[in-house]
Design a protein around this motif. Structure first.
Motif, short mmCIF file in Angstrom:
data_model
loop_
_atom_site.label_atom_id
_atom_site.label_comp_id
_atom_site.label_asym_id
_atom_site.label_seq_id
_atom_site.Cartn_x
_atom_site.Cartn_y
_atom_site.Cartn_z
N PRO A 1 0.83 -1.21 0.00
CA PRO A 1 0.00 0.00 0.00
C PRO A 1 0.86 1.26 0.00
O PRO A 1 1.93 1.30 0.62
N GLU A 2 0.38 2.28 -0.71
CA GLU A 2 1.11 3.53 -0.77
C GLU A 2 0.96 4.27 0.56
O GLU A 2 -0.14 4.37 1.09
N PRO A 3 2.05 4.80 1.11
CA PRO A 3 1.94 5.48 2.40
C PRO A 3 1.15 6.78 2.27
O PRO A 3 1.13 7.42 1.22
N CYS A 4 0.50 7.15 3.35
CA CYS A 4 -0.26 8.41 3.36
C CYS A 4 0.67 9.62 3.36
O CYS A 4 0.36 10.65 2.77
N ARG B 1 5.86 17.47 11.70
CA ARG B 1 4.67 16.62 11.81
C ARG B 1 5.08 15.23 12.28
O ARG B 1 6.22 14.81 12.10
N TYR B 2 4.13 14.53 12.88
CA TYR B 2 4.35 13.16 13.32
C TYR B 2 3.27 12.27 12.70
O TYR B 2 2.17 12.17 13.24
N PRO B 3 3.55 11.66 11.53
CA PRO B 3 2.54 10.83 10.87
C PRO B 3 2.22 9.56 11.65
O PRO B 3 3.12 8.88 12.15
N ILE B 4 0.94 9.27 11.77
CA ILE B 4 0.46 8.04 12.39
C ILE B 4 -0.37 7.34 11.33
O ILE B 4 -1.46 7.79 10.98
N GLU B 5 0.18 6.25 10.79
CA GLU B 5 -0.49 5.54 9.70
C GLU B 5 -0.99 4.20 10.20
O GLU B 5 -0.32 3.50 10.92
N GLY B 6 -2.18 3.87 9.80
CA GLY B 6 -2.81 2.60 10.16
C GLY B 6 -4.07 2.48 9.34
O GLY B 6 -4.07 2.71 8.13
N SER B 7 -5.17 2.14 10.00
CA SER B 7 -6.44 2.07 9.27
C SER B 7 -6.89 3.47 8.85
O SER B 7 -7.57 3.62 7.85
#
Length: 126
Positions: free
Chosen positions: A36-39, A106-112
């Motif tokens: 999956p492509e990261p946000c 920024r602090y990216p939080i990727e998940g659902s």
């Protein structure tokens, strides 16, 4: 001749069965894993379009105003970037503009779902 022909045909029959049929493949292992492509990417350019309202009564010679602007942000790495923005609004007396620049963390939080808290530091002119 019979003594040679019968073993020859027996060996030929057994050898031909080794080449019979088709290659057996496990198609589950042939499928490529889709990543999956990261946000939030490591190097990313963002264009923001926004609407603004300025409540400047008793604090500015321009008065209240509605306007809008553009912002361009560039992230060098996933966590740090720079940005500039311009804002134009029409005040009660006459219009005004703002121009600003900032450093963005920024602090990216990727998940659902993908979220990222931002911290801005910068300045501008009006």
């Amino acid at each position: 001749m019979k003594k040679i022909a019968i073993p020859f045909f027996a060996v030929l029959a057994l050898a031909s069965s080794a080449f019979a049929g088709h290659e057996v493949r496990d198609y589950k292992s042939d499928k490529k894993q889709i990543i999956p492509e990261p946000c939030f990417k490591d190097q990313e350019l963002q264009l923001d379009v926004f609407v603004s309202y300025t409540d400047a009564v008793n604090r500015s010679t321009h008065g209240d105003g509605v306007g809008g602007g553009l912002a361009v942000n560039y992230f060098f790495i996933k966590y740090v970037g720079v940005g500039v923005e311009g804002n134009i609004y029409d005040g009660d007396v006459h219009g005004a503009w703002d121009l600003g620049g900032r450093i963005i963390a920024r602090y990216p939080i990727e998940g659902s779902i993908c979220i990222a808290p931002y911290i801005f530091a910068g300045g501008g002119v009006s």
